[in-house]
Design a protein around this motif. Structure first.
Motif, PDB file in Angstrom:
ATOM      1  N   THR A 103       0.812  -1.218   0.000  1.00 49.94           N
ATOM      2  CA  THR A 103       0.000   0.000   0.000  1.00 49.94           C
ATOM      3  C   THR A 103       0.846   1.269   0.000  1.00 49.94           C
ATOM      4  N   ARG A 104       2.134   1.126  -0.266  1.00 45.58           N
ATOM      5  CA  ARG A 104       2.972   2.309  -0.422  1.00 45.58           C
ATOM      6  C   ARG A 104       2.569   3.074  -1.683  1.00 45.58           C
ATOM      7  N   THR A 105       2.944   4.329  -1.723  1.00 42.34           N
ATOM      8  CA  THR A 105       2.687   5.108  -2.932  1.00 42.34           C
ATOM      9  C   THR A 105       3.582   4.605  -4.057  1.00 42.34           C
ATOM     10  N   GLU A 106       3.156   4.796  -5.289  1.00 38.69           N
ATOM     11  CA  GLU A 106       3.803   4.188  -6.452  1.00 38.69           C
ATOM     12  C   GLU A 106       5.297   4.468  -6.570  1.00 38.69           C
ATOM     13  N   PRO A 107       5.784   5.703  -6.365  1.00 47.16           N
ATOM     14  CA  PRO A 107       7.230   5.934  -6.523  1.00 47.16           C
ATOM     15  C   PRO A 107       8.081   5.147  -5.532  1.00 47.16           C
ATOM     16  N   GLU A 108       7.497   4.725  -4.417  1.00 41.15           N
ATOM     17  CA  GLU A 108       8.261   4.023  -3.393  1.00 41.15           C
ATOM     18  C   GLU A 108       8.296   2.515  -3.604  1.00 41.15           C
ATOM     19  N   PHE A 109       7.539   2.009  -4.584  1.00 37.51           N
ATOM     20  CA  PHE A 109       7.457   0.564  -4.777  1.00 37.51           C
ATOM     21  C   PHE A 109       8.239   0.174  -6.025  1.00 37.51           C
ATOM     22  N   GLY A 110       9.319  -0.580  -5.823  1.00 37.74           N
ATOM     23  CA  GLY A 110      10.158  -0.998  -6.944  1.00 37.74           C
ATOM     24  C   GLY A 110      10.454  -2.482  -6.889  1.00 37.74           C
ATOM     25  N   GLU A 111      11.503  -2.897  -7.619  1.00 38.20           N
ATOM     26  CA  GLU A 111      11.872  -4.306  -7.677  1.00 38.20           C
ATOM     27  C   GLU A 111      12.248  -4.855  -6.302  1.00 38.20           C
ATOM     28  N   LYS A 112      12.920  -4.032  -5.521  1.00 33.47           N
ATOM     29  CA  LYS A 112      13.327  -4.472  -4.189  1.00 33.47           C
ATOM     30  C   LYS A 112      12.111  -4.787  -3.327  1.00 33.47           C
ATOM     31  N   GLU A 113      11.124  -3.907  -3.365  1.00 30.79           N
ATOM     32  CA  GLU A 113       9.908  -4.123  -2.574  1.00 30.79           C
ATOM     33  C   GLU A 113       9.126  -5.334  -3.085  1.00 30.79           C
ATOM     34  N   LEU A 114       9.119  -5.518  -4.414  1.00 27.76           N
ATOM     35  CA  LEU A 114       8.425  -6.667  -4.995  1.00 27.76           C
ATOM     36  C   LEU A 114       9.041  -7.975  -4.506  1.00 27.76           C
ATOM     37  N   MET A 188      -0.979 -14.471  -7.774  1.00 27.46           N
ATOM     38  CA  MET A 188      -1.196 -13.065  -8.110  1.00 27.46           C
ATOM     39  C   MET A 188       0.077 -12.250  -7.924  1.00 27.46           C
ATOM     40  N   ALA A 189       0.793 -12.510  -6.831  1.00 25.02           N
ATOM     41  CA  ALA A 189       2.011 -11.742  -6.556  1.00 25.02           C
ATOM     42  C   ALA A 189       3.103 -12.039  -7.578  1.00 25.02           C
ATOM     43  N   ASN A 190       3.098 -13.257  -8.136  1.00 25.33           N
ATOM     44  CA  ASN A 190       4.129 -13.634  -9.106  1.00 25.33           C
ATOM     45  C   ASN A 190       3.770 -13.247 -10.538  1.00 25.33           C
ATOM     46  N   GLU A 191       2.483 -13.187 -10.844  1.00 24.04           N
ATOM     47  CA  GLU A 191       2.059 -12.969 -12.225  1.00 24.04           C
ATOM     48  C   GLU A 191       1.658 -11.528 -12.516  1.00 24.04           C
ATOM     49  N   PHE A 192       1.119 -10.841 -11.529  1.00 26.15           N
ATOM     50  CA  PHE A 192       0.676  -9.467 -11.758  1.00 26.15           C
ATOM     51  C   PHE A 192       1.870  -8.519 -11.754  1.00 26.15           C
ATOM     52  N   ASP A 193       1.744  -7.467 -12.526  1.00 22.19           N
ATOM     53  CA  ASP A 193       2.732  -6.391 -12.479  1.00 22.19           C
ATOM     54  C   ASP A 193       2.348  -5.480 -11.316  1.00 22.19           C
ATOM     55  N   VAL A 194       2.888  -5.803 -10.150  1.00 23.13           N
ATOM     56  CA  VAL A 194       2.463  -5.083  -8.952  1.00 23.13           C
ATOM     57  C   VAL A 194       3.048  -3.678  -8.866  1.00 23.13           C
ATOM     58  N   GLN A 195       3.877  -3.316  -9.844  1.00 26.41           N
ATOM     59  CA  GLN A 195       4.325  -1.929  -9.884  1.00 26.41           C
ATOM     60  C   GLN A 195       3.221  -1.017 -10.405  1.00 26.41           C
ATOM     61  N   VAL A 196       2.203  -1.622 -11.013  1.00 24.73           N
ATOM     62  CA  VAL A 196       1.006  -0.877 -11.401  1.00 24.73           C
ATOM     63  C   VAL A 196       0.096  -0.791 -10.179  1.00 24.73           C
ATOM     64  N   ALA A 197      -0.325   0.407  -9.847  1.00 23.78           N
ATOM     65  CA  ALA A 197      -1.056   0.633  -8.601  1.00 23.78           C
ATOM     66  C   ALA A 197      -2.330  -0.204  -8.512  1.00 23.78           C
TER      67      ALA A 197
END
Length: 227
Positions: A103-114, A188-197
């Motif tokens: 639930t972080r804002t989009e700029p804060e969520f990257g590959e590391k967070e994924l 869902m976590a593996n298949e979705f592009d979770v960098q999209v809000a």
């Protein structure tokens, strides 16, 4: 002349010394120190309980001459309930932390967070999702070892109940729901592009559904333990 008679008067100062009581010989065998709970981590506690599960069957207790075995064993299970429930609480905390990351804002969520979220979900699932198991756990599973922690939990919690007991069956059904929820969440976590809000929000919603399944499973385990 008759000699004078002598009368002996007992002295009032005479002290009677009681006999020294005999002491029993010291015991050769010293009592074993109690097991300390701090030496058992969450997973080890569940595995330890799974190993003693055959001994907690009423028939085994009768063979040792324990009176009222079922009641006694039920009390013992209640005393160890916190160890049995600990993995559930730990997984719930892990999921809540993963939800904070999602639930972080989009700029804060990257590959590391994924990667961190995916790792947290695997940890929370406790080896109950087959496709998320590492090679060693896969080997254990194929060799007949039960590796799903939640399966061990419900097995131990319900070991004193008959196979067709409705409380036991309800707990097992909640376990199935929980494993399905974890599997769906992992996909869902593996298949979705979770960098999209929007996708990230879908995963977060599925995560909270899994928390609900975890709560329901915990309640089923408590009902088996009668706590």
């Amino acid at each position: 002349m008759t000699p004078p008679s002598i009368t002996l008067i007992p002295s009032s100062t005479t002290t009677t010394i009681p006999p020294t009581p005999l002491k029993p010989p010291p015991s050769v065998q010293q009592p074993l120190p109690p097991l300390e709970a701090k030496f058992f981590n969450r997973r080890n506690a569940v595995v330890w309980l799974s190993l003693i599960a055959p001994l907690t069957h009423p028939a085994s207790a009768l063979s040792f001459g324990i009176s009222g075995p079922k009641e006694w064993l039920r009390d013992q299970k209640k005393k160890t309930a916190k160890y049995l429930l600990a993995p559930i609480e730990a997984s719930r905390n892990i999921l809540r932390y993963a939800n904070l990351l999602l639930t972080r804002t989009e700029p804060e969520f990257g590959e590391k967070e994924l990667e961190e979220v995916q790792s947290l979900l695997r940890s929370a699932a406790r080896d109950c999702v087959p496709q998320e198991r590492n090679s060693f756990v896969q080997f254990q599973s194929k060799s007949g070892v039960e590796v799903c922690t939640f399966q061990l939990v419900v097995k131990n919690a319900s070991s004193l109940l008959p196979d067709k007991d409705p409380v036991k069956l309800a707990a097992e059904a909640k376990l199935i729901d929980l494993i399905r929820s974890f599997a769906s969440l992992s996909d869902m976590a593996n298949e979705f592009d979770v960098q999209v809000a929007s996708n990230r929000q879908k995963v977060a919603n599925a995560l909270m559904d899994t928390v609900t399944c975890l709560d329901n499973f915990e309640q089923g385990v408590k009902e088996c333990l009668e706590v």
